[in-house]
Scaffold this active site. Structure first.
Site, PDB file in Angstrom:
ATOM      1  N   LYS A 103       0.559  -1.671  -0.703  1.00 14.92           N
ATOM      2  CA  LYS A 103      -0.042  -0.146   0.284  1.00 14.92           C
ATOM      3  C   LYS A 103       0.680   1.357   0.165  1.00 14.92           C
ATOM      4  O   LYS A 103       0.375   2.176  -0.535  1.00 14.92           O
ATOM      5  CB  LYS A 103      -1.000  -0.250   1.746  1.00 14.92           C
ATOM      6  CG  LYS A 103      -1.546  -1.335   0.973  1.00 14.92           C
ATOM      7  CD  LYS A 103      -2.791  -0.952   2.298  1.00 14.92           C
ATOM      8  CE  LYS A 103      -2.072  -0.906   3.889  1.00 14.92           C
ATOM      9  NZ  LYS A 103      -1.410  -1.938   4.215  1.00 14.92           N
ATOM     10  N   ARG A 142      -8.536   0.958   9.896  1.00 16.24           N
ATOM     11  CA  ARG A 142      -9.105  -0.235   9.742  1.00 16.24           C
ATOM     12  C   ARG A 142      -9.174  -1.141  11.298  1.00 16.24           C
ATOM     13  O   ARG A 142      -8.772  -1.997  11.324  1.00 16.24           O
ATOM     14  CB  ARG A 142      -7.130  -0.564  11.028  1.00 16.24           C
ATOM     15  CG  ARG A 142      -6.106  -0.824   9.490  1.00 16.24           C
ATOM     16  CD  ARG A 142      -4.426   0.066  10.405  1.00 16.24           C
ATOM     17  NE  ARG A 142      -3.554  -0.486  10.584  1.00 16.24           N
ATOM     18  CZ  ARG A 142      -2.125  -0.072  10.100  1.00 16.24           C
ATOM     19  NH1 ARG A 142      -2.792   0.808   9.295  1.00 16.24           N
ATOM     20  NH2 ARG A 142      -1.204  -1.048   9.216  1.00 16.24           N
ATOM     21  N   ARG A 158      12.101  -5.081   3.435  1.00 14.14           N
ATOM     22  CA  ARG A 158      11.691  -3.281   3.581  1.00 14.14           C
ATOM     23  C   ARG A 158      12.382  -2.403   4.196  1.00 14.14           C
ATOM     24  O   ARG A 158      13.052  -3.103   5.389  1.00 14.14           O
ATOM     25  CB  ARG A 158      10.219  -3.684   4.274  1.00 14.14           C
ATOM     26  CG  ARG A 158       9.370  -2.133   4.577  1.00 14.14           C
ATOM     27  CD  ARG A 158       8.222  -2.299   4.229  1.00 14.14           C
ATOM     28  NE  ARG A 158       7.267  -2.269   5.662  1.00 14.14           N
ATOM     29  CZ  ARG A 158       6.558  -2.805   5.676  1.00 14.14           C
ATOM     30  NH1 ARG A 158       5.249  -2.940   5.261  1.00 14.14           N
ATOM     31  NH2 ARG A 158       5.666  -3.238   7.102  1.00 14.14           N
ATOM     32  N   ARG A 162      12.629  -0.880   9.670  1.00 21.08           N
ATOM     33  CA  ARG A 162      11.342  -0.135  10.594  1.00 21.08           C
ATOM     34  C   ARG A 162      10.976  -1.173  12.165  1.00 21.08           C
ATOM     35  O   ARG A 162      11.545  -2.461  11.840  1.00 21.08           O
ATOM     36  CB  ARG A 162      10.188  -0.429  10.496  1.00 21.08           C
ATOM     37  CG  ARG A 162       9.097   0.885   9.788  1.00 21.08           C
ATOM     38  CD  ARG A 162       8.183   0.846   8.864  1.00 21.08           C
ATOM     39  NE  ARG A 162       7.024   0.209   9.685  1.00 21.08           N
ATOM     40  CZ  ARG A 162       5.853  -0.056   8.580  1.00 21.08           C
ATOM     41  NH1 ARG A 162       5.212   0.167   7.583  1.00 21.08           N
ATOM     42  NH2 ARG A 162       4.633  -0.697  10.037  1.00 21.08           N
ATOM     43  N   ARG A 205       0.337  -8.171  13.990  1.00 23.99           N
ATOM     44  CA  ARG A 205      -0.706  -7.038  12.907  1.00 23.99           C
ATOM     45  C   ARG A 205      -0.842  -7.772  11.993  1.00 23.99           C
ATOM     46  O   ARG A 205      -1.921  -7.895  11.844  1.00 23.99           O
ATOM     47  CB  ARG A 205       1.641  -6.901  12.198  1.00 23.99           C
ATOM     48  CG  ARG A 205       1.246  -5.512  13.138  1.00 23.99           C
ATOM     49  CD  ARG A 205       2.537  -4.504  12.521  1.00 23.99           C
ATOM     50  NE  ARG A 205       2.820  -4.155  11.244  1.00 23.99           N
ATOM     51  CZ  ARG A 205       4.138  -4.471  10.993  1.00 23.99           C
ATOM     52  NH1 ARG A 205       5.309  -4.612  11.313  1.00 23.99           N
ATOM     53  NH2 ARG A 205       4.417  -3.831   9.445  1.00 23.99           N
TER      54      ARG A 205
HETATM   55  P1  AMP Z   1       1.642   1.246   8.998  1.00 26.38           P
HETATM   56  O1  AMP Z   1       3.178   1.689   9.090  1.00 26.38           O
HETATM   57  O2  AMP Z   1       0.612   1.233   8.524  1.00 26.38           O
HETATM   58  O3  AMP Z   1       2.176  -0.415   8.999  1.00 26.38           O
HETATM   59  O4  AMP Z   1       0.822   1.312  10.359  1.00 26.38           O
HETATM   60  C1  AMP Z   1       2.409   1.122  11.645  1.00 26.38           C
HETATM   61  C2  AMP Z   1       1.673   0.443  12.778  1.00 26.38           C
HETATM   62  O5  AMP Z   1       1.225   2.351  13.448  1.00 26.38           O
HETATM   63  C3  AMP Z   1       0.173  -0.398  13.076  1.00 26.38           C
HETATM   64  O6  AMP Z   1       1.448  -1.005  13.142  1.00 26.38           O
HETATM   65  C4  AMP Z   1      -0.236   0.141  14.594  1.00 26.38           C
HETATM   66  O7  AMP Z   1       0.322   0.382  15.905  1.00 26.38           O
HETATM   67  C5  AMP Z   1      -0.149   1.734  14.085  1.00 26.38           C
HETATM   68  N1  AMP Z   1      -1.468   2.676  12.775  1.00 26.38           N
HETATM   69  C6  AMP Z   1      -1.395   2.878  12.063  1.00 26.38           C
HETATM   70  N2  AMP Z   1      -2.923   3.358  11.380  1.00 26.38           N
HETATM   71  C7  AMP Z   1      -3.539   2.778  12.496  1.00 26.38           C
HETATM   72  C8  AMP Z   1      -5.313   2.791  12.087  1.00 26.38           C
HETATM   73  N3  AMP Z   1      -5.987   3.012  11.369  1.00 26.38           N
HETATM   74  N4  AMP Z   1      -5.458   2.081  13.773  1.00 26.38           N
HETATM   75  C9  AMP Z   1      -4.525   1.534  14.814  1.00 26.38           C
HETATM   76  N5  AMP Z   1      -3.511   1.132  14.783  1.00 26.38           N
HETATM   77  C10 AMP Z   1      -2.604   2.296  13.511  1.00 26.38           C
END
Ligand code: AMP
Length: 220
Positions: free
Chosen positions: A17, A92, A131, A165, A176
């Site tokens: 994404k 989410r 990544r 990361r 996750r």
């Molecule tokens: P991402 O970069 O989208 O993989 O997000 C990294 C982390 O940020 C996730 O594993 C969550 O801990 C937090 N996070 C990001 N977006 C959300 C969301 N919409 N709702 C809850 N936690 C989020």
């Protein structure tokens, strides 16, 4: 087509994404709003939201809905989002989807399209394993599938700060995926019923996925 466009990128972690969002946002002239990036930026700036989110992110857990929704509500009020948004990683959960509908309704808008990145678990694990993320602008690279032009240096902002990361550890990635299956996957039937869901085969190479996204948006 409406004059504003609000598009959601939905899918499991590692489906690509972020990679596509960077390209799509530029092409469509929409701000790329990634809640993960917003949390990482908050964390770099040591804000209360960032420090609070860190504990959840490091364990691969979702940050509580109220915190995420408030952050997105504020972001959508900024000028650059007046013509729409490309939402990456939000919503989410079902409560987040409901909150988003309310936020957009108040702005006289609605979700135009939900692009679902469909990929097998084995692909997700392989992509997350290689990544690399820019610590400056959050652009995503992959050691094998999408390496930067100069090793360790971001193609987009030029910062020499590509790193793994902190939540790309094996334990956090498994958590996750569980969070995704239990809390995010239910959104699929919601957006299928509403007719907003477009399924993209995210197993394909980056350029092919990019074309599929363009086709899905054209036919919307
Ligand atoms: P991402 O970069 O989208 O993989 O997000 C990294 C982390 O940020 C996730 O594993 C969550 O801990 C937090 N996070 C990001 N977006 C959300 C969301 N919409 N709702 C809850 N936690 C989020």
């Amino acid at each position: 087509m409406t004059s504003t466009q609000d598009i959601i990128l939905l899918g499991p972690p590692g489906a690509g994404k972020g990679t596509q969002a960077f390209r799509l946002a530029t092409r469509l002239g929409l701000p790329h709003i990634s809640t993960g990036d917003l949390f990482r930026q908050n964390l770099r700036e040591q804000t209360p939201v960032g420090l609070m989110a860190k504990g959840f992110m490091d364990r691969g857990l979702l940050v509580p809905d109220e915190v995420v929704c408030e952050m997105v509500r504020e972001r959508l009020e900024l000028d650059d989002a007046s013509s729409g948004s490309l939402l990456d990683g939000f919503p989410r959960t079902i409560p987040q989807a409901e909150a988003l509908e309310g936020m957009l309704r108040r702005l006289g808008r609605r979700v135009d399209c939900v692009l679902f990145f469909d990929a097998q678990d084995a692909t997700l694990v392989e992509r997350i394993a290689g990544r690399l993320t820019c610590s400056g602008c959050s652009a995503a690279f992959h050691a094998r599938f999408a390496p930067p032009k100069v090793a360790g240096v971001c193609d987009h902002c030029g910062k020499a700060g590509l790193a793994v990361r902190s939540d790309d550890t094996e334990a956090a990635v498994s958590a996750r995926l569980v969070e995704y299956r239990t809390k995010t996957e239910p959104l699929l039937s919601r957006y299928t019923k509403s007719g907003q869901l477009r399924v993209i085969n995210a197993e394909q190479p980056i350029a092919t996925v990019e074309n599929s996204l363009a086709l899905a948006l054209e036919s919307n």
